[in-house]
Design an enzyme around this catalytic site. Sequence first.
Site, mmCIF file in Angstrom:
data_model
loop_
_atom_site.group_PDB
_atom_site.id
_atom_site.type_symbol
_atom_site.label_atom_id
_atom_site.label_comp_id
_atom_site.label_asym_id
_atom_site.label_seq_id
_atom_site.Cartn_x
_atom_site.Cartn_y
_atom_site.Cartn_z
ATOM 1 N N ASP A 227 0.874 -1.181 0.000
ATOM 2 C CA ASP A 227 0.000 0.000 0.000
ATOM 3 C C ASP A 227 0.902 1.219 0.000
ATOM 4 O OD1 ASP A 227 -2.071 1.910 0.419
ATOM 5 O OD2 ASP A 227 -3.247 0.413 1.487
ATOM 6 N N TRP B 193 -8.166 31.847 -13.910
ATOM 7 C CA TRP B 193 -7.611 30.962 -12.876
ATOM 8 C C TRP B 193 -6.295 31.504 -12.356
ATOM 9 C CZ3 TRP B 193 -3.341 27.453 -12.523
ATOM 10 C CH2 TRP B 193 -2.465 27.489 -13.619
#
Lengths: 542, 407
Positions: free
Chosen positions: A114, A150
């Site tokens: 993981d 933006w």
Amino acid sequence: MAEAHAHDHAHDHHGPAKLSDGFGKWAMRWISTTNHKDLGTLYLVWAFAMFFVGGLMSLVIRGELFAPGLQFVDPEFFNQMTTMHALIMIFGGVMPAFTGLANWMVPMQIGCSDLALPRVNNWGFWILPFAFGLLLSTLFMDGGAPASGWTMYPPLVLQTGEAFPYLIFSIHLMGISSITGAINVVVTILNMRAPGMTLLKMPLFVWTWLITAYLLIAVMPVLAGAVTMLLTDRYFGTSFFNAAGGGDPVMFQHIFWFFGHPEVYILILPAFGIVSTIIPTFARKTLFGYASMVYATASIAFLSFIVWAHHMFTVGMPLAGELFFMFSTMLIAVPTGVKVFNWIATMWRGSMTFETPMLFALGFVFLFTIGGFSGLMLAIAPADFQYHDTYFVVAHFHYVLVPGAVFAILAAIYYWIPKWTGVMYNEKLGQFHFWWSAIWINVLFFPQHFLGLAGMPRRIPDYAVQFTDFNVISSIGAFAFFIGQFVFIYNMIQCMRGVGEPAPARPWEGAHGLEWTVPSPAPYHTFEKPPVVDDKEVAAHA
Amino acid sequence: MSMRNWLAAPLLWVVAFAAQAQEKSYAYWNMPKGVTEISRDVYGLHMLIFWVVVVIGVGVFAAFFYSIWAHRRSRNPKPATFHESTTVEIVWTVIPFLILIAMAIPATGTLIKIEDSSDAEMTVKVTGYQWMWGYEYVGEDVSFISRLDRASDRARQVGSGIDPRTVENYLLEVDNRLVIPTDTKVRFLLTSNDVIHSWWVPEFGMKRDAIPGFINEMWARVDEPGVYRGQCTELCGRDHGFMPVVVEAVPPAEFERWLAEQKGESGAAEAAPAAAGTEVAAAEAGTTTDAAVDAGNEAADEAAAAAPLDKAELMTAGEKAYKANCVACHQASGEGMPPAFPSLVGSSVVNGETAQYITQVLNGKNAMPPFGHLSDKEIAGVVTYTRNSWGNESGPVQPGDVAALRQ
């Protein structure tokens, strides 16, 4: 009662909760999951939801620009759409999509169980709905959503209405999310590789993500700083960007683009990694020049820190500054060229087949290169004085972002979805999706080069009538491209429902890498014991 | 259709299209060559780099598509095994590098020329406003405001019902053009009164940002008389798309005459720049249909001015005009964003003497731009609206009051 409890307990052991186990359990599984595969799925589903929302906004833009005159929207609302479209596509779409791919693939490609920080991973994802909830809520506020682009240049951004603090805080949250994801990737790659997986044996996707993660850690705080300075300028009487108080509005642009240019590579380096994985698979040939690919990626990342002012050639810099930024920008063409040449050399005398992932990867090479060419033109500062802030720039960055980054994301999903879901996607629909997208994306963006050269500024809701023809073509392309994406969504939903031919562990005969050594679908937990790294499976020496 | 026809048809279409594009009087799909030495240099650089990338592109894509065709599995079932060559890597690092150096040399030369604004023969100060341009002939005591012409302005409103194709130079015409002499090195000093704008005339080959609190420089020496049109290219708020730049270049002798005329009128022009705009529109009334429409509407406005309007009508007109023109700074709540944009709630200007307030709306003050281009009814509406909203209760004003203050 005891029996029921035992039953529940048994469930915990045979895998994650499904919808059939009850909605509450199923919902809690996704909310509280720390599994890299679950979070990868969440990131990707999120990214496509945002692509949809941002796409709708782009249709408002293209709809209004279909004909000269204002037909549907007020100019202020048009500006809100261009601003929100960009923020949502960049921070809500492309970046989470790459993070989702990293979540799924980095542990499986380096052979660990993981990510290193699973709870941070969960937190990083679940920040996003709040960040974008704040941002999207501004559409319903007095004064509307942010409308200053933006890039948020002051003083214009300071005229934003009640949306202003929401904009700033949502950007802070997106930044925190990105940084957590980046730290996780760096820590995982540097500490959790399976024995024998040396750095120069890592797949290119892992390499490009490692470098991307460093870029993110370096520049997201810079963006956070810049927007915080805007916040204090507005509410706390500072004058960072206000000339009347001794500040300088251009300083914001320098700080913003010191973030913004590496950000551009954050959006494209993982795409390079994906394409460098897919082309060798379908050419049945080892990637050409693995080491030079790694060095080229690192060079691009380094150069990305010293080219920022090419976004602002028109602000009136000293000649020496203009020359420096022109030369450094031109230099980027060298490592980028090396990458394109290496991809073609990988194809050369290979034995190619053209399944959907390969089609998207080749589409990427072709169309990204066109975006690279216009980028080279933009680097020439005197010519940039003409191109700057016109549709030529719009065409350029959409070429590198849509048939660039987005095509790479699509290629990656087609490539790995058999591993994720255990079934093959529908190849016919996939091929149709590619050709439909590849044709209409060019109808959409190619004419914008002409518009820009002929003098149409960007971010305008209405235009002089001589710009009509190409705007009409571009708008038609936009609507057609958008509709075609539902073919992809349908195809993917079918896979997620498990409808389709079962996929073998290695569905692509030319594929190498640890991810193909586990069954399809990949078990919920993989590589809990480190795998043996077989030289045949690693990119550098396959 | 045979394969050959399939290939030929689009090719023919492109050729026909290119020929047609060549005939247009304006830039249609390529950068204009322009009318200054700089713009021609820039055009030359643009075409040079364009052909360089075309040649590289043809080479790269030829290899790409040949490989796709020749190295597909059905034709080449056994892949080669090579995957490294330091020599090749060095070659394709060094060659692009050399091409870039070859490109950088002429680009550097042009850049140096562009940045040399010494020995200018005259100077024009250009000031950006939301959303218009102010021009000042430095040392000549001539200055005026230049904004979108009324015909375009009317047609560009949402749901105006006017087809922009019927408006001459739609969005690329202004009420007062900037007039400059040809064959003269004109220096432009650029600044802004509010947010960042960018002043661009494509035919001059240059654009440069107008930044509040700073002064930028650029220059042009125009060699052909004519009218050259451009736009603001830096997003500057709601009406960013509606602040064109129109420059008329005339021979120096004609320019001197024009300047002398302006000096005669400049006192009046400065006091009420908008009135000058209306006069121009009215003077054109006889010649073009658009202007006739214009004049017609103005007549209607005047008729309206004669009869007092009721307060409700003024409030409606005022709210509309307020939302279109004032809300960006003073906000929907009227509370503004102090200290930059003062609150109108309980303001002594808004609730004070009407003549002073109307004059401020007409002529502007500090950061507030002049709004004289709005009609008497719109201004009376805005004044009435702001005097009677958000707890203000100071009564209406009539369009007639505005008209009286215009002179």
